[in-house]
Design an enzyme around this catalytic site. Structure first.
Site, mmCIF file in Angstrom:
data_model
loop_
_atom_site.group_PDB
_atom_site.id
_atom_site.type_symbol
_atom_site.label_atom_id
_atom_site.label_comp_id
_atom_site.label_asym_id
_atom_site.label_seq_id
_atom_site.Cartn_x
_atom_site.Cartn_y
_atom_site.Cartn_z
ATOM 1 N N ASP A 40 0.843 -1.195 0.000
ATOM 2 C CA ASP A 40 0.000 0.000 0.000
ATOM 3 C C ASP A 40 0.879 1.245 0.000
ATOM 4 O OD1 ASP A 40 -1.739 2.112 0.619
ATOM 5 O OD2 ASP A 40 -2.983 0.867 1.918
ATOM 6 N N GLY A 41 0.753 2.062 -1.053
ATOM 7 C CA GLY A 41 1.559 3.270 -1.143
ATOM 8 C C GLY A 41 1.305 4.253 -0.009
ATOM 9 N N ASP B 171 1.062 7.866 -9.106
ATOM 10 C CA ASP B 171 0.226 7.578 -10.276
ATOM 11 C C ASP B 171 -0.556 6.291 -9.994
ATOM 12 O OD1 ASP B 171 -0.886 7.708 -12.805
ATOM 13 O OD2 ASP B 171 0.840 6.760 -13.799
#
Length: 250
Positions: free
Chosen positions: A118-119, A136
Site C-alpha cells: 500500500d503506497g 500515479d
C-alpha cells in the site's frame, strides 16, 4: 513492506496487444499504460512525459519512489536513462505486479525494486527520504481515497528530502479535482503548480518541499539534463517546454 491482503480483493487488469503496442486496462474505457513493442522503454502516453518534468528541478536525483506500477512506463524510462538513480516502486495490486514480465519491467537489482504493498502506508513509514516521489496510483473506479487524502499528502511531504519534488497524476475533470489540489497546497505550503495536458484529461501536479520556482533554471528554454541521451531528450523536450512556459505564466 509485507504483502497486502488476498489477491481476490483486487481487480484483475487485462492486456490488449496489437502489432505495435501492448496496453494495460482495468476497464475498456480507461487505458492505464501502453508500451511500444519496438521501443519498450519509450513513454507512449503524454502525461508520463509531463510527469518526468521533475528533471527540470532536479536533473540528477539519487532516490526516486513511485506509487503505482501499471505497465512500468516511467519505471523503465528512469531505470534506463537515469543510471545513477535508485528506484523503488510500490504497487498494491498483485495482479499488476504479476504482469511485470509481460511489460518487460526489469528484475529487481541493487538499484531497482518493485514492492507489492500500500503506497499510503509506504509514505507513512518510508525507509528513507526521497528526492522525488511520483504518485500515479489508480483503481478501476479512479484514484483511491487513501492516495488523495490530506494526511496522505502530508506524509508525502515528510517522505521527501528538503527541496524534494512530489509529482501527482490527477484527472482534472474529476468532480473533486480542486479539492485534491487544495490538499496538496496545504501540505506543501503553497509551493505547487498544476500543468494540464492540452489534449487529454490528465493534470500533473508538481509540489516542492522548498521553493518551487527557485528550483527552476533561469533560462526560458528548458535545459537538457546532463548526461541524458538523445533518445530520452527527444521524448521529453516538448513536454518540458510546455511545463517551463506554464510555470513562467503563473
Amino acid at each position: 513492506m509485507p504483502d497486502t491482503t488476498d489477491p481476490d480483493e483486487f481487480v484483475k487488469p487485462f492486456v490488449s496487444e496489437t502489432l505495435g503496442s501492448k496496453s494495460l486496462y482495468f476497464s475498456i474505457s480507461a487505458i492505464q499504460s501502453s508500451m511500444n513493442l519496438m521501443q519498450p522503454d519509450a513513454l507512449v502516453l503524454e502525461y508520463t512525459r509531463t510527469m518526468m518534468g521533475f528533471l527540470l528541478f532536479n536533473p540528477r536525483p539519487d532516490n526516486i519512489a513511485m506509487i503505482g506500477l501499471g505497465g512500468g512506463s516511467m519505471a523503465k524510462f528512469c531505470y534506463r536513462y537515469l543510471p545513477r538513480t535508485r528506484l523503488v516502486v510500490v504497487e498494491i495490486n498483485p495482479h499488476v505486479v504479476a504482469l511485470r514480465d509481460a511489460f518487460l519491467i526489469p528484475p529487481d537489482d541493487s538499484r531497482f525494486k518493485v514492492l507489492q504493498g500500500d503506497g499510503a502506508l509506504f509514505v507513512r513509514r518510508p525507509p528513507k527520504q526521497y528526492d522525488v516521489l511520483l504518485v500515479d496510483g489508480f483503481e478501476v473506479s479512479g484514484i483511491p481515497a487513501r492516495l488523495c487524502s490530506q494526511r496522505f499528502y502530508e506524509h508525502c511531504y515528510e517522505a521527501l528530502q528538503p527541496g524534494g519534488i512530489l509529482v501527482v497524476n490527477l484527472h482534472y475533470r474529476h468532480p473533486h479535482f480542486d479539492t485534491y489540489v487544495a490538499r496538496v497546497h496545504a501540505a506543501f505550503k503553497g509551493e505547487v503548480h498544476v500543468v494540464v495536458e492540452p489534449e487529454a484529461d490528465n493534470a500533473t501536479v508538481f509540489a516542492c518541499k522548498g521553493h518551487l520556482h527557485e528550483a527552476l533554471p533561469a533560462s526560458s528554454t528548458p535545459t537538457r539534463p546532463a548526461g541524458l541521451p538523445d533518445a530520452a531528450w527527444s521524448q521529453l523536450e516538448a513536454a518540458f517546454a510546455h511545463i517551463a512556459q506554464s510555470l513562467r505564466r503563473a
